[in-house]
Design a protein around this motif. Structure first.
Motif, short mmCIF file in Angstrom:
data_model
loop_
_atom_site.label_atom_id
_atom_site.label_comp_id
_atom_site.label_asym_id
_atom_site.label_seq_id
_atom_site.Cartn_x
_atom_site.Cartn_y
_atom_site.Cartn_z
N CYS A 14 10.69 3.35 11.22
CA CYS A 14 10.63 2.84 10.04
C CYS A 14 9.21 2.34 9.65
CB CYS A 14 11.77 1.75 9.94
SG CYS A 14 13.22 2.36 10.01
N GLY A 15 8.62 1.90 10.65
CA GLY A 15 7.19 1.46 10.27
C GLY A 15 6.13 2.53 9.91
N THR A 16 6.52 3.80 10.25
CA THR A 16 5.87 5.10 9.82
C THR A 16 6.28 5.44 8.29
OG1 THR A 16 5.60 5.99 12.12
CG2 THR A 16 5.47 7.46 10.08
N LEU A 17 7.44 5.02 7.94
CA LEU A 17 8.03 5.21 6.62
C LEU A 17 7.31 4.01 5.80
CD1 LEU A 17 12.01 5.64 6.71
CD2 LEU A 17 10.28 7.32 5.81
N ALA A 20 4.35 2.81 6.21
CA ALA A 20 2.92 3.10 6.12
C ALA A 20 2.97 4.16 5.04
CB ALA A 20 2.39 3.52 7.30
N ASP A 21 3.69 4.97 4.95
CA ASP A 21 3.71 6.15 4.04
C ASP A 21 4.00 5.39 2.62
OD1 ASP A 21 3.08 8.07 6.04
OD2 ASP A 21 5.46 8.60 6.37
N ARG A 22 4.98 4.51 2.48
CA ARG A 22 5.01 4.17 1.01
C ARG A 22 4.09 3.41 0.74
NH1 ARG A 22 7.83 -1.45 0.85
NH2 ARG A 22 5.66 -1.97 0.42
N HIS A 23 3.15 2.61 1.49
CA HIS A 23 2.31 1.89 1.14
C HIS A 23 0.64 2.58 0.75
CE1 HIS A 23 -0.15 -1.76 0.83
NE2 HIS A 23 -1.11 -1.28 1.63
N ARG A 24 0.66 3.88 1.56
CA ARG A 24 -0.19 4.99 1.24
C ARG A 24 0.03 5.55 -0.30
NH1 ARG A 24 0.76 7.94 5.11
NH2 ARG A 24 -0.47 6.53 6.58
N ARG A 25 1.33 5.76 -0.61
CA ARG A 25 1.27 6.15 -1.83
C ARG A 25 1.13 5.04 -2.89
NH1 ARG A 25 5.82 8.05 0.76
NH2 ARG A 25 7.34 6.46 -0.24
N LEU A 40 -5.00 -2.84 -3.35
CA LEU A 40 -4.29 -3.48 -2.21
C LEU A 40 -4.88 -3.05 -0.76
CD1 LEU A 40 -0.69 -2.39 -3.42
CD2 LEU A 40 -1.44 -4.74 -3.45
N SER A 41 -4.46 -4.00 0.17
CA SER A 41 -4.99 -3.73 1.55
C SER A 41 -4.73 -2.24 2.23
CB SER A 41 -4.68 -4.87 2.36
OG SER A 41 -4.98 -4.60 3.74
N ALA A 42 -5.76 -1.81 2.60
CA ALA A 42 -5.61 -0.45 3.34
C ALA A 42 -5.09 -0.46 4.66
CB ALA A 42 -7.10 0.29 3.29
N ARG A 43 -5.12 -1.85 5.04
CA ARG A 43 -4.62 -2.04 6.62
C ARG A 43 -3.20 -1.33 7.13
NH1 ARG A 43 -3.44 -6.55 7.67
NH2 ARG A 43 -3.44 -7.47 5.45
N SER A 44 -2.16 -1.68 5.98
CA SER A 44 -0.91 -1.19 6.17
C SER A 44 -0.70 0.16 5.88
CB SER A 44 -0.07 -2.11 5.20
OG SER A 44 0.02 -3.41 5.79
N GLU A 45 -1.79 0.96 5.66
CA GLU A 45 -1.49 2.31 5.82
C GLU A 45 -1.44 2.92 7.11
OE1 GLU A 45 -4.42 4.64 3.60
OE2 GLU A 45 -4.05 3.69 1.86
N ASP A 46 -1.90 2.08 8.04
CA ASP A 46 -1.73 2.27 9.52
C ASP A 46 -0.50 2.15 10.24
OD1 ASP A 46 -1.94 1.80 12.41
OD2 ASP A 46 -4.07 1.76 12.16
N ALA A 47 0.12 3.09 10.56
CA ALA A 47 1.44 2.87 10.94
C ALA A 47 1.87 1.77 12.09
CB ALA A 47 2.20 4.27 11.48
#
Length: 322
Positions: A17-20, A22-27, A35-42
């Motif tokens: 779910c951490g990967t999910l 990260a994907d949501r935050h990337r979108r 917004l912070s790019a940090r949370s694009e990292d799973a």
């Protein structure tokens, strides 16, 4: 399509779910790159999700299809009586591959929440995802609050004639204390009808006597005819308890408070004060400027977008059995 399997969220779900998340935050960052790019990292997203999971009394639900997670919702209560018998799904507490799945997830998670007596439900949803917001609306939620961001650029708006804005001094404490009460008083009236506590003037005076010289805060006042008619406060976003995990951009300034006396509203003082805080944040070198407002606060919900703030997250709210 494979059958969707729903069950309570457990620690075994954190990695996937951490990967999910990260994907949501990337979108989300495609729509809101500040917004912070940090949370694009799973790994970072998983750590944010783990912090939510480890909050006392946290619980939620997860959905799988063919053994692959397709969504989760995870909430935890806040101890403040201001929010009622509550559960909060913060910005790191939800992600789905299909917005409709969120309705099933909520049905599972909310069963436990209501059984525990937690009947005031709050959820912080990415503002750009119209389908996800609509899914929550079709669960009986309505919008209560908005989080917003703008670039670190001066607004370029002039101060209206007859007004001036300056940094507050100790001599302004009596006016600052009175203005401290104006925002909760305003929120208590139509159409917001907030149940938030309105402090006393003595309490506000005592707080300002201590805080006026605190270098962590930049306080401004607006004057008309030599009289203070409004105030605003800026600070680093880290000082705010309302912008958590993925809703907290890196190195952001924060327009944390603004109020104008009722008899002089509508003359542009609030917007001039907001512009002063933005100018301060730019001069201080922040990478963005953040604010938030009750969407039923008609003044704030018009003034802050006019200064270039765009919504990042929406706080939605539902009361059960009303």
């Amino acid at each position: 399509m494979s059958r969707t399997e729903l069950r309570p969220f457990t620690a075994a779900d954190l990695a996937a779910c951490g990967t999910l998340l990260a994907d949501r935050h990337r979108r989300h960052r495609v729509a809101q790159p500040l917004l912070s790019a940090r949370s694009e990292d799973a790994a970072v997203a998983r750590a944010e999700l783990t912090a939510v999971y480890e909050t006392p009394d946290a619980s939620g639900a997860v959905a799988y299809r063919a053994g692959v997670p397709v969504g989760f919702v995870l909430g935890a209560p806040k101890p403040s009586p201001l929010w009622g018998p509550n559960i909060w799904v913060e910005a790191a507490g939800l992600a789905v591959t299909d917005a409709e799945v969120m309705r099933d997830l909520y049905a599972v998670a909310a069963t436990r929440w209501v059984d525990e007596g937690r009947t005031a439900h709050y959820v912080v949803v990415p503002a750009h995802d119209a389908e996800l917001v609509r899914a929550w609306f079709r669960l009986g939620f309505g919008q209560q609050h908005a989080h917003a961001i703008r670039p670190p650029a001066r607004p370029g708006t002039g101060t209206p004639a007859g007004l001036s804005v300056r940094r507050a001094t100790r001599a302004d404490i009596p006016a600052l204390a009175q203005l401290e009460l104006e925002l909760p008083l305003h929120h208590g009236r139509a159409p917001t009808f907030s149940a938030g506590r309105v402090g006393t003037l003595a309490e506000a005076l005592a707080e300002w006597t201590v805080d006026i010289d605190n270098p962590a805060y930049a306080t401004f006042v607006a004057e008309s005819d030599g009289r203070v008619i409004g105030s605003a406060v800026g600070c680093a976003l880290e000082k705010s308890s309302g912008h958590l995990n993925l809703a907290r951009p890196d190195h952001a300034g924060f327009l944390g408070f603004a109020a104008v006396f009722p008899h002089v509203r509508g003359a542009g003082a609030g917007r001039a004060l907001g512009a002063a805080v933005i100018d301060w944040a730019v001069s201080a070198g922040f990478d963005s400027v953040v604010t938030d407002w009750r969407v039923t606060n008609l003044l704030a919900s018009r003034a802050w977008p006019a200064l270039g703030f765009s919504e990042t997250f929406l706080r939605l709210h539902r009361l059960i059995r009303y």
